[in-house]
Design a protein around this motif. Structure first.
Motif, mmCIF file in Angstrom:
data_model
loop_
_atom_site.group_PDB
_atom_site.id
_atom_site.type_symbol
_atom_site.label_atom_id
_atom_site.label_comp_id
_atom_site.label_asym_id
_atom_site.label_seq_id
_atom_site.Cartn_x
_atom_site.Cartn_y
_atom_site.Cartn_z
ATOM 1 N N HIS A 127 140.511 49.064 51.261
ATOM 2 C CA HIS A 127 139.103 49.073 50.535
ATOM 3 C C HIS A 127 138.456 50.372 51.427
ATOM 4 N N ARG A 128 138.485 51.421 50.415
ATOM 5 C CA ARG A 128 137.823 52.641 51.340
ATOM 6 C C ARG A 128 136.409 52.809 51.266
ATOM 7 N N ASN A 129 135.673 51.619 51.661
ATOM 8 C CA ASN A 129 134.445 51.695 51.528
ATOM 9 C C ASN A 129 134.053 52.321 52.852
ATOM 10 N N ARG A 130 132.875 53.166 52.907
ATOM 11 C CA ARG A 130 132.218 53.420 54.107
ATOM 12 C C ARG A 130 130.835 53.065 54.289
ATOM 13 N N ILE A 131 130.305 53.192 55.455
ATOM 14 C CA ILE A 131 128.846 52.850 55.767
ATOM 15 C C ILE A 131 128.213 54.317 56.285
ATOM 16 N N ALA A 132 127.119 54.826 55.278
ATOM 17 C CA ALA A 132 126.432 56.017 55.817
ATOM 18 C C ALA A 132 125.415 55.727 56.400
ATOM 19 N N PHE A 133 125.059 56.255 57.457
ATOM 20 C CA PHE A 133 123.947 55.833 58.459
ATOM 21 C C PHE A 133 122.716 56.728 58.138
ATOM 22 N N VAL A 134 121.701 56.129 57.542
ATOM 23 C CA VAL A 134 120.545 56.988 57.329
ATOM 24 C C VAL A 134 119.586 56.843 58.193
ATOM 25 N N LYS A 135 118.991 58.103 58.706
ATOM 26 C CA LYS A 135 117.752 58.020 59.424
ATOM 27 C C LYS A 135 116.595 58.059 58.541
ATOM 28 N N ILE A 136 115.852 57.090 58.720
ATOM 29 C CA ILE A 136 114.475 57.083 57.866
ATOM 30 C C ILE A 136 113.377 58.121 58.666
ATOM 31 N N GLU A 139 104.465 59.631 58.515
ATOM 32 C CA GLU A 139 103.406 59.080 57.829
ATOM 33 C C GLU A 139 103.166 59.159 56.183
ATOM 34 N N GLU A 140 103.901 59.999 55.906
ATOM 35 C CA GLU A 140 103.821 60.264 54.336
ATOM 36 C C GLU A 140 104.365 58.999 53.475
ATOM 37 N N ASP A 141 103.930 58.773 52.530
ATOM 38 C CA ASP A 141 103.881 57.443 52.037
ATOM 39 C C ASP A 141 105.484 57.348 51.229
ATOM 40 N N LYS A 142 105.778 58.667 50.848
ATOM 41 C CA LYS A 142 107.167 58.935 50.138
ATOM 42 C C LYS A 142 108.221 58.790 50.986
ATOM 43 N N PHE A 143 109.226 57.984 50.687
ATOM 44 C CA PHE A 143 110.288 57.813 51.665
ATOM 45 C C PHE A 143 111.381 59.240 51.550
ATOM 46 N N SER A 144 111.802 59.537 52.613
ATOM 47 C CA SER A 144 112.808 60.483 52.840
ATOM 48 C C SER A 144 113.688 60.186 54.148
ATOM 49 N N GLY A 145 114.997 60.576 54.145
ATOM 50 C CA GLY A 145 115.916 60.248 55.284
ATOM 51 C C GLY A 145 117.256 61.292 55.025
ATOM 52 N N PHE A 146 117.782 61.187 56.067
ATOM 53 C CA PHE A 146 119.198 62.035 55.873
ATOM 54 C C PHE A 146 120.238 61.153 56.449
ATOM 55 N N VAL A 147 121.440 61.402 56.247
ATOM 56 C CA VAL A 147 122.736 60.914 56.693
ATOM 57 C C VAL A 147 123.213 61.708 57.968
ATOM 58 N N PHE A 148 123.248 60.890 59.168
ATOM 59 C CA PHE A 148 123.727 61.552 60.310
ATOM 60 C C PHE A 148 125.033 61.167 60.896
ATOM 61 N N LYS A 149 125.386 60.046 60.082
ATOM 62 C CA LYS A 149 126.752 59.322 60.502
ATOM 63 C C LYS A 149 127.484 58.686 59.494
ATOM 64 N N ILE A 150 129.038 58.964 59.252
ATOM 65 C CA ILE A 150 129.463 58.320 58.138
ATOM 66 C C ILE A 150 130.706 57.256 58.991
ATOM 67 N N HIS A 151 130.524 55.962 58.722
ATOM 68 C CA HIS A 151 131.604 55.305 59.225
ATOM 69 C C HIS A 151 132.585 54.540 58.356
ATOM 70 N N ALA A 152 133.937 55.149 58.424
ATOM 71 C CA ALA A 152 135.029 54.593 57.251
ATOM 72 C C ALA A 152 135.145 53.084 57.903
ATOM 73 N N ASN A 153 135.421 52.276 56.825
ATOM 74 C CA ASN A 153 135.858 50.890 56.983
ATOM 75 C C ASN A 153 136.787 50.422 57.532
ATOM 76 N N MET A 154 137.116 49.695 58.535
ATOM 77 C CA MET A 154 138.539 49.565 58.951
ATOM 78 C C MET A 154 139.454 48.870 58.212
ATOM 79 N N ASP A 155 139.218 48.442 56.897
ATOM 80 C CA ASP A 155 140.068 47.748 55.806
ATOM 81 C C ASP A 155 140.724 48.788 55.143
ATOM 82 N N PRO A 156 142.057 49.091 55.205
ATOM 83 C CA PRO A 156 142.682 50.298 54.565
ATOM 84 C C PRO A 156 142.612 49.873 53.070
#
Ligand code: G4P
Length: 525
Positions: free
Chosen positions: A307-316, A288-305
């Motif tokens: 572009h080494r982009n990844r997706i970080a999954f953040v739980k709010i 309920e706090e009005d300021k945002f916080s969250g953490f990364v619990f999973k990182i998914h590397a992109n399939m395309d070799p």
């Protein structure tokens, strides 16, 4: 809708089971009922076939699909439901452990014929550590099953949690006729059908002679007797006990036949917790706090070799997350803003402007995040509860192409940040040891190093029983230990001391001889 309402209507959970108990089938049926998908088979493909341990195409396919199915959100009855996917293959158990840190409750699927299996037991330990509320769904009642009382006893003993059946099966296998819903007091008659939903018949008085008309004399007698026993033996269901993680309500059904799934979903929405408070190194953070916080619990590397982009999954965890707003990356001490945060609704991914506690957002990342990283609106705190677990399998990793040592180092570094495995560097000879939960990870690492980093690795055997993190207030004893066990000492990626024991005997001996040293089997203590 205000922040409070958004939080109150969210339910974020994971379904866990031993492979083959029916997790995928149940997930899919929940999505069908939730109206999030319209055809069966959409989730089904998100699986590595259990036989194909070396089938890289399958692994690649899995990685691709699992971005889309990592979080399956849908709206149902005014609720926003977020199902977090956990990998079915047990070699990816560590992924599952981490996903469990991002949920507020769990549904455990148990195969009615097989009972509680190894993987479920292990995952339940993680739930117990965090007091996560669990509901148990006993699946495949259309198959010859163990007796429900035996199953309940097994769940209680093996999962070390009190149980309370909320529904009761009438027969099983060929004689399965349906379930009596104790919670709702109605009768659900089974029809072997994959598409339609059975009507439930209101049945407040189980002693009414109408029961015989539905299920016959014998089954009625058994049901009444067992029901009486259930009511006599198991205490009243108290939601508070469930929410405290002390009591697991149990429901019976058959996911494949759509049986009991609707009841499960309704019961879940009635009792499952909304987003809960999370712990940091400084203080407890309330959603309920009005300021945002969250953490990364999973990182998914992109399939395309390329572009080494990844997706970080953040739980709010608290407040409202907003697109293009500056947030503090606490570990790096830098501000970041995100122009294309992604939300996941069933099979679809879309860029969102805002998200709320309980939601998961995917942040495109070019290598700034590692698992466990915290984002805040400015406060310098870090979320706790994302430990690494002591791996079970170990191998030395060596460079097999001297021209590519830089690529190899970078590849290993990034794969470890993603949480694919753990890296220990021997203090004795500087060799690198990879520790994993399952054998499949070694193949995944080798394959991904070759395809994404153009590097070649080779493994060499090492005889290790366990890696444990050590700590002591007794500096002299710690120094003595490290000196005497020099050849068994290593550092983890964060530079912490790790003892690599080559047998359980050696570990026991060390524990006996060095009383002031704590040996930890998870990295957070
Ligand atoms: P998992 O994700 O936990 O590994 O299990 P999954 O849902 O894939 O189910 C494993 C197998 O059990 C599947 O059969 C599935 O159809 C079957 N199953 C799931 N729920 C029920 C149920 O209520 N009753 C019965 N009789 N079977 C059920 P499969 O042959 O391995 O896969 P498929 O060929 O059907 O896809």
């Amino acid at each position: 809708m205000g922040l409070q309402e958004e939080i109150s209507r969210r339910r974020t959970f994971a379904i866990i089971s031993h492979p083959d108990a029916g997790k995928t089938t149940l997930t899919e049926k929940l999505l069908l009922f939730g109206g999030a998908i319209h055809v069966a088979g959409a989730v089904k493909s998100n699986k590595i076939k259990k036989t194909a341990t070396s089938d890289f195409m399958e692994i690649e396919k899995q990685r691709g699909i699992s971005v889309a199915t990592s979080v399956m959100g849908f709206e149902y009855g005014g609720h926003k439901v977020n199902i977090l996917d956990t990998p079915g293959h047990q070699d990816f158990a560590e992924d599952t452990f981490r996903t469990l840190t991002a949920v507020d409750s769990v549904i455990i699927v148990v195969d009615a014929a097989k009972g509680v299996e190894a993987q479920t037991r292990k995952l339940m330990e993680v739930c117990r550590m965090r007091n996560t509320p669990v509901i148990v769904f006993i699946n495949k009642m259309d198959r010859p099953s163990k007796h429900p009382f035996d199953l309940l006893e097994e769940v209680e003993e093996e999962l070390k949690i009190n149980v309370r059946p909320l529904s009761w099966p009438i027969g099983n296998g060929p004689s399965f006729q349906g379930v009596y819903n104790i919670f709702e007091q109605n009768l659900n008659l089974f029809e072997a059908s994959k598409q339609t939903l059975g009507e439930s018949i209101s049945f407040a008085d189980i002693n009414s002679s109408e029961l015989e008309g539905y299920i016959g004399d014998d089954a009625s007698a058994v049901l009444r007797e067992e029901h009486e026993f259930v009511e006599g033996v198991y205490p009243e269901f108290e939601v508070e006990d469930y929410l405290a993680g002390n009591l697991a309500p149990v429901l019976f059904g058959s996911a494949l036949n759509n049986f009991g799934v609707n009841e499960l979903l309704d019961c879940f929405l009635k009792i499952a917790p909304k987003p809960q408070a999370s712990n940091t190194d400084l203080r407890e953070v309330k959603p309920e706090e009005d300021k945002f916080s969250g953490f990364v619990f999973k990182i998914h590397a992109n399939m395309d070799p390329n572009h080494r982009n990844r997706i970080a999954f953040v739980k709010i965890c608290s407040g409202k997350f907003e697109r293009n707003k500056n947030y503090l990356h606490v570990r790096q001490g830098k501000n970041f803003k995100f122009s294309s945060p992604t939300a996941f609704m069933a099979e679809k991914k879309s860029i969102i402007d805002e998200a709320f506690p309980g939601d998961i957002v995917g942040l495109p990342d070019s290598g700034n995040f590692i698992i466990g990283d915290t984002l805040t609106s400015g406060e310098k705190m870090s979320f706790k509860g994302l430990p690494s677990f002591s791996p079970e399998l170990f191998r030395y990793i060596e460079n097999d192409d001297p021209m590519k040592s830089k690529q190899l180092a970078k590849g290993i570094d990034q794969l470890m940040d993603e949480g694919v495995a753990q890296l220990f560097t021997s203090s004795f000879n500087g060799r690198k040891v990879i520790g994993t939960v399952g054998a499949l990870q070694f193949e995944v690492i080798e394959h991904r190093l070759a395809h994404e980093y153009n590097a070649k690795c080779r493994y060499e055997p090492i005889n290790l029983h366990k890696a444990c993190w050590i700590r002591s207030e007794n500096a002299a004893q710690l120094a003595d230990f490290k000196k005497r066990k020099h050849q068994y000492m290593a550092k983890d990626k964060q530079g912490r001391d790790v003892f690599l024991a080559d047998s359980s005997y050696m570990l026991q001996l060390a524990q006996q001889n060095f009383e002031d040293i704590e040996f930890h089997f998870t990295s957070e203590f």
